[in-house]
Structures are given as C-alpha cells and as structure tokens.
Design a protein around this motif. Structure first.
Motif, short mmCIF file in Angstrom:
data_model
loop_
_atom_site.label_atom_id
_atom_site.label_comp_id
_atom_site.label_asym_id
_atom_site.label_seq_id
_atom_site.Cartn_x
_atom_site.Cartn_y
_atom_site.Cartn_z
N ARG A 113 -2.10 -31.13 33.83
CA ARG A 113 -1.65 -31.84 35.02
C ARG A 113 -2.78 -32.74 35.53
N ALA A 114 -2.41 -33.65 36.42
CA ALA A 114 -3.42 -34.54 37.00
C ALA A 114 -4.53 -33.75 37.67
N ILE A 115 -4.18 -32.73 38.41
CA ILE A 115 -5.21 -31.96 39.13
C ILE A 115 -6.10 -31.20 38.15
N ASP A 116 -5.56 -30.82 36.99
CA ASP A 116 -6.38 -30.14 35.99
C ASP A 116 -7.47 -31.08 35.46
N ILE A 117 -7.11 -32.37 35.30
CA ILE A 117 -8.08 -33.36 34.83
C ILE A 117 -9.22 -33.49 35.82
N VAL A 118 -8.89 -33.52 37.11
CA VAL A 118 -9.91 -33.69 38.14
C VAL A 118 -10.78 -32.44 38.27
N ILE A 119 -10.16 -31.28 38.24
CA ILE A 119 -10.92 -30.02 38.34
C ILE A 119 -11.86 -29.88 37.14
N ALA A 120 -11.39 -30.26 35.95
CA ALA A 120 -12.22 -30.13 34.75
C ALA A 120 -13.49 -30.98 34.86
N ALA A 121 -13.39 -32.11 35.56
CA ALA A 121 -14.54 -33.01 35.70
C ALA A 121 -15.66 -32.40 36.55
N GLN A 122 -15.36 -31.34 37.29
CA GLN A 122 -16.36 -30.72 38.17
C GLN A 122 -17.20 -29.67 37.45
N TRP A 123 -17.05 -29.54 36.15
CA TRP A 123 -17.67 -28.42 35.43
C TRP A 123 -19.17 -28.27 35.65
N PRO A 124 -19.96 -29.34 35.83
CA PRO A 124 -21.41 -29.10 35.95
C PRO A 124 -21.80 -28.33 37.21
N TRP A 125 -20.93 -28.35 38.22
CA TRP A 125 -21.32 -27.77 39.50
C TRP A 125 -20.93 -26.30 39.62
N HIS A 126 -20.14 -25.78 38.69
CA HIS A 126 -19.76 -24.36 38.68
C HIS A 126 -19.19 -23.93 40.04
N LEU A 127 -18.24 -24.69 40.56
CA LEU A 127 -17.64 -24.39 41.84
C LEU A 127 -16.66 -23.23 41.72
N ASP A 128 -16.50 -22.47 42.81
CA ASP A 128 -15.45 -21.45 42.80
C ASP A 128 -14.09 -22.14 42.85
N ALA A 129 -13.05 -21.41 42.47
CA ALA A 129 -11.72 -22.00 42.30
C ALA A 129 -11.20 -22.66 43.57
N SER A 130 -11.43 -22.01 44.71
CA SER A 130 -10.91 -22.54 45.97
C SER A 130 -11.59 -23.86 46.35
N THR A 131 -12.93 -23.87 46.25
CA THR A 131 -13.68 -25.09 46.60
C THR A 131 -13.35 -26.21 45.63
N GLY A 132 -13.29 -25.89 44.34
CA GLY A 132 -12.99 -26.90 43.35
C GLY A 132 -11.62 -27.52 43.56
N SER A 133 -10.62 -26.69 43.86
CA SER A 133 -9.27 -27.20 44.10
C SER A 133 -9.21 -28.05 45.35
N GLU A 134 -9.90 -27.64 46.40
CA GLU A 134 -9.91 -28.40 47.66
C GLU A 134 -10.54 -29.77 47.45
N GLN A 135 -11.66 -29.82 46.74
CA GLN A 135 -12.33 -31.10 46.51
C GLN A 135 -11.51 -31.98 45.57
N ALA A 136 -10.85 -31.38 44.61
CA ALA A 136 -9.99 -32.15 43.70
C ALA A 136 -8.82 -32.78 44.46
N GLN A 137 -8.22 -32.02 45.34
CA GLN A 137 -7.10 -32.55 46.14
C GLN A 137 -7.58 -33.71 47.01
#
Length: 263
Positions: A104-128
């Motif tokens: 999904r589109a949001i999966d593409i954006v979340i995957a791009a955050q990999w270097p920062w090792h964010l927790d799921a909640s923070t990563g999803s919030e920033q992706a949105q």
C-alpha cells in the motif's frame, strides 16, 4: 524542527570537487566544482541527456561514479558512508518510482523510515503526516499498482518527507503531475525547506516553475560545461537558451512574477 535562527546557516551540505560525469562513449559534465549549503533549493536544468538524472544518482550514492572527482556530504566523503548513515543525510526520489506488488502507499512511506528504527506508532503517525503534506492521505491504503503516475510521484515524495533528512534529491518531481499539483508540490517543498532549513536539489524540465520554488540553479550545457549560482546570477534567457538549445522569452504574471517560456 522549526528554524529559529535569524542568521543564514552557511553549512555546506553537499560539495563536489573536480567531478566528471561520463556514460559509455560520452562525457556529460566536466570538472564540476559545486557547493550546496543548508536550506538552499537547487534546480538542475539541461537538455535530455545532459546528465541531470545521472548526476542525481551519483551524488545520492545509488550509482557508482566511475570517473574522476570527489563527492562530500557534510564534509565526509560519500564513499566512506555506510548505507544507514547516508540514508539519514539524504533522501532520493527517482523519476519513475517503483513499489512492490501488494504494498500500500503507506507501506512505501513507512519502509522509507528504516534508518531511524521508529516504533510502529510513531512511524505510522509520521507517515500519515507526510502523505497529508503531499495530498495523498486518502490513498494511504491503496495498493501501489493501482496508483496513477502522478499519485506514485506524490507518494514517493511523501516517503522522502517521512525520512527527515537534511537533504532531498528529486528527479523530475513535477513530470507526472497536473498543473494544480505541480504548484502545490512546489509550495510544499518551499514550506518544508523554510521550516527545517532542509536542502533540496531537483531536476526540472518546466522552466516556467523555476522562480516559484528554487533559490539556486545548476545549468548543464551541451559541451560538458555548466553554470552554477543563485537564480539572479545564472537564470536569464541567454543562459537558458545555451543550456536548452532553444530561444527563451520572459513574461510577467498578474502578481508581477517573472516566468520563462519557450520563444
């Protein structure tokens, strides 16, 4: 991440020294000595085949430079960066973004955050938040293969925003967009850059948009030479004609802004 300093930050984010860019059988750019400072927004201009995309891939570190020269990010040689370190310094969006089948589109954006090792909640919030900034939040759950070219371009840009890097490199970011989304995209880039002192480098074909979003320009000539500097220093009809190989005229918008158009 708001910039509260009144003085201009002169940190050199990217520097090339005596960089030659070649492709098999042809020299594209010769002896490129170029400095890009924090918060500057550079557009790369030139004819098809002048080397804009190749240069972006080389400075991004996604294509090896087989020619002479140095590339430094934040004073450190590109070749000495580990992948995770470099991913925290610069984000890169290619001209024809590719995503995995079923993502999904949001999966593409979340995957791009990999270097920062964010927790799921923070990563999803920033992706949105990044998807909203690029006007594709309503497509968060849409599968990549169902998106149009323009929608993929905006999701790819959202992935860059979500990485919170010091620099963003964009290859033809407006090429698949309608005029409304072109203007909105450039406005978003300017806001992002001004808010965070984020450096941006983008290749462009639409010269009518140069004055809207950029502070500096690198003009690539057909003989391997170049002009680099602020818009006021290098952007004029004569230099644009040298770079693009076609006469250029100027026009004034109703708001008094100067735009460049093919003559």
């Amino acid at each position: 991440m708001m910039n509260t300093n009144s003085a201009k930050d002169t940190t050199i984010v990217l520097e090339t020294k005596h960089l030659d860019v070649h492709v098999p059988g042809r020299s594209l750019i010769n002896d490129l000595n170029w400095q890009v400072k924090k918060g500057e927004r550079w557009c790369l201009i030139g004819r098809n085949g002048a080397g804009k995309s190749t240069l972006l891939r080389i400075i991004a570190g996604v294509q090896a430079n087989t020619s002479a020269g140095e590339i430094n990010w934040l004073g450190q040689a590109l070749t000495t960066y580990k992948s995770e370190e470099l991913a925290k310094v610069r984000a890169y969006a290619e001209q024809f973004p590719v995503g995995g089948v079923g993502l999904r589109a949001i999966d593409i954006v979340i995957a791009a955050q990999w270097p920062w090792h964010l927790d799921a909640s923070t990563g999803s919030e920033q992706a949105q938040a990044a998807l909203r900034a690029c006007d594709v939040a309503h497509l968060a759950n849409a599968q990549w293969q169902t998106l149009s070219g323009g929608e993929r371009q905006r999701v790819s840009l959202a992935a860059c925003f979500a990485q919170h890097t010091q620099a963003i490199l964009l290859d033809e970011p407006t090429s698949h967009l309608d005029i409304g989304h072109q203007v909105t995209l450039l406005n978003t880039l300017v806001q992002q850059s001004n808010a965070c002192d984020q450096t941006m480098i983008a290749s462009m074909h639409d010269i009518g948009l140069i004055q809207r979003g950029f502070t500096h320009a690198l003009l690539l000539m057909n003989d391997g030479s170049y002009l680099a500097g602020s818009l006021s220093e290098v952007i004029n009809p004569i230099n644009l004609e040298r770079s693009l190989g076609h006469p250029i005229s100027t026009a004034q918008t109703a708001s008094g802004q100067t735009i460049y158009i093919p003559a």
